[in-house]
Design an enzyme around this catalytic site. Structure first.
Site: not given
Length: 334
Positions: A233, A262, A294
């Site tokens: 994360r 993000e 991601h």
């Protein structure tokens, strides 16, 4: 019943439609759930969301007002969900508690080796028929030290790969993983791990206690030629502090599949727009940094498992069952 799925990638859509076929209709949208798109869910009892959905209090209130009763998030992490508000609104919320740990662990190693061996720079050169080796010097991983922060299923998978490279293994977590100990891992405090590791990979969830786990002080403890990888994360790393260290010429390489700001950027095409995030803009200019959007989880195997678990979560809700993936229990019955 028709289910509304937000944030569906083009590769995911046929998998989702196939998984729900014969059970329920599913409407797949490529837009992400946020304050602007939440009204689309009006009239849908069940919705499914992606990892970058905004499920804050305002969005949850809009969903509940529109008749939504169940949210099936297609991810393990749930730091984007206001669970207290969901409970107050009697919204059932589920997640995917498990999918292939190898997808993320293997991608973390992809980032580590790409920055170590200067793969992006090398590939760019050869496209221009520049075959020089200047500036492409990497180093063996064999015999060096891997520091694994978070030794759950993904951290364990990462550790197994590190052992295959012949690395020394250091670990840090709230509890030791016996499988990692059996692999030769030595658990130490975080400060020692940061100071001694040549490669540091992050595999802990984002919680209040882990926010900016890698802050200015932690970065200062790391070796000047260390490699840092984050595929967990974005909020685990203080990105502004990281940029400062990179500007000072520190670190052999940094591989980031996540970024703390993000939301509203990752999974979207911003190539024709100006991105006003100065920190991210500066970060991607460093030649020893790789930023991906991601995608560590994004394999056929993992995505298939995520979708299958989402279908089971919906089935459990409709059958009145309380499965292991439930974060907020169902609306009380009549």
């Amino acid at each position: 019943m028709e289910i509304l799925a937000f944030g569906v990638q083009s590769d995911e859509k046929p998998l989702i439609e196939k998984a729900f076929a014969g059970k329920h209709d599913v409407r797949c949208l490529d837009v992400f759930l946020n304050r602007d798109t939440a009204p689309i869910a009006a009239g849908y009892e069940i919705i499914s969301t992606s990892v970058n959905a905004d499920l804050g209090g305002g969005v949850l209130q809009t969903l509940a007002a529109g008749g939504t009763q169940m949210i099936a998030q297609r991810s393990t992490g749930f730091n984007n969900i206001d669970l207290d508000v969901a409970e107050r609104l009697a919204l059932r919320v589920s997640r995917v508690s498990y999918y292939s740990p190898y997808s993320v662990a293997e991608f973390a190693w992809t980032l580590a080796m790409a920055v170590n061996r200067r793969v992006i720079r090398a590939a760019g050169r050869t496209r221009d028929f520049d075959f020089r080796l200047d500036g492409l010097l990497g180093r063996d991983m064999h015999g060096r030290t891997a520091g694994v922060i978070g030794t759950g299923k993904i951290g364990e998978a990462f550790t197994r790969i590190a052992r295959g490279f012949g690395m020394k293994l250091l670990g840090w977590d709230v509890a030791e993983n016996p499988a990692c100990v059996e692999l030769g891992m030595r658990y130490v405090d975080k400060e020692q791990l940061l100071a001694e590791s040549d490669l540091i990979s992050l595999h802990v969830p984002l919680l209040p206690s882990t926010h900016h786990l890698i802050d200015e002080a932690a970065l200062a403890r790391m070796k000047d030629d260390a490699i840092l990888v984050n595929s967990s994360r974005g909020g685990l790393v203080d990105t502004s502090a990281l940029v400062g260290e990179l500007r000072a010429g520190r670190f052999l390489g940094v591989g980031l599949d996540v970024y703390e700001a993000e939301a509203g950027l990752f999974f979207l095409d911003k190539s024709l727009e100006g991105v006003d995030d100065d920190t991210l803009a500066r970060l991607v200019t460093f030649p020893n940094v790789i930023v991906t959007s991601h995608q560590a989880y994004y394999t056929e195997d993992a995505v298939g498992q995520i979708i299958d678990a989402t279908v089971r979560n919906v089935d459990d809700y409709l059958a009145g069952r309380h499965g292991d993936n439930v974060l907020v229990p169902a609306r009380p019955g009549p």
